[in-house]
Design an enzyme around this catalytic site. Structure first.
Site: not given
Length: 156
Positions: A54, A61
Site C-alpha cells: 500500500c 497487498d
C-alpha cells in the site's frame, strides 16, 4: 528445437545465479521470437502469489494476477516475468496502478496484438478490488470492448 541465435537475449532461464530484484524492475523482462506469428493464439499466465505494498500505509497487498495475450512477433519469457512480478514485492502503489503498470510494461516489451491484465486482490478492510486493464491493436478493438464488458461482475 530453438537455435542459440533464437535464444539470444534469454539470459535468466537456466541461470542458477539469478538474483531476485528488491525494487520494481521492468528491465528484467526478456522476450523470445514467436515462431507462429501467422496464427492468432492465446497465452495466459497465472501468478497466484503477487505481492505489493500500500503506498500510504506500507502494508502488504496480495493478489492473483492473470495475464492473457495474443502475441505478434515477440513473447515474454516466463522466468523473467516471474522475476518482474516479484519486483513489486517492495513497490508501493494502488492495486489499479499495479495492474496498469504491468500492462504498460508488457505492451512496450512485446507489442502484442491484444493483452489483458486482471488483478484479484485479497480483501483488506472488508473490500476486494479486482482491476482489469487491456490493450488492443486496431484489429482487436472489438475483442477489447467485449472483454471489458465481460469483466463487469453481474453478481457475487
Amino acid at each position: 528445437m530453438r537455435s542459440d541465435q533464437e535464444l539470444n537475449g534469454v539470459t535468466l532461464l537456466g541461470n542458477t545465479g539469478v538474483k531476485y530484484p528488491s525494487q520494481y524492475a521492468p528491465e528484467v523482462l526478456e522476450t523470445f521470437v514467436n515462431k507462429h506469428p501467422e496464427r492468432e493464439y492465446l497465452v495466459t499466465f497465472l501468478c497466484p502469489e503477487f505481492t505489493s505494498l500500500c503506498p500510504k500505509t506500507g502494508q502488504p497487498d496480495f493478489a492473483k494476477i492473470i495475464i492473457s495475450y495474443i502475441p505478434r512477433l515477440k513473447m515474454v519469457e516466463s522466468k523473467s516475468l516471474k522475476l518482474y512480478l516479484f519486483s513489486f514485492r517492495n513497490h508501493g502503489d494502488f492495486h489499479e496502478d499495479c495492474v496498469n503498470i504491468i500492462l504498460n510494461d508488457l505492451v512496450a516489451l512485446m507489442d502484442p496484438r491484444y493483452i489483458e491484465v486482471k488483478g484479484i486482490f485479497t480483501p483488506r478492510g472488508g473490500i476486494a478490488i479486482h482491476p482489469f486493464a487491456s490493450y488492443a491493436d486496431e484489429q482487436h478493438r472489438e475483442l477489447a470492448a467485449q472483454r471489458m464488458a465481460a469483466s463487469f461482475p453481474s453478481t457475487f
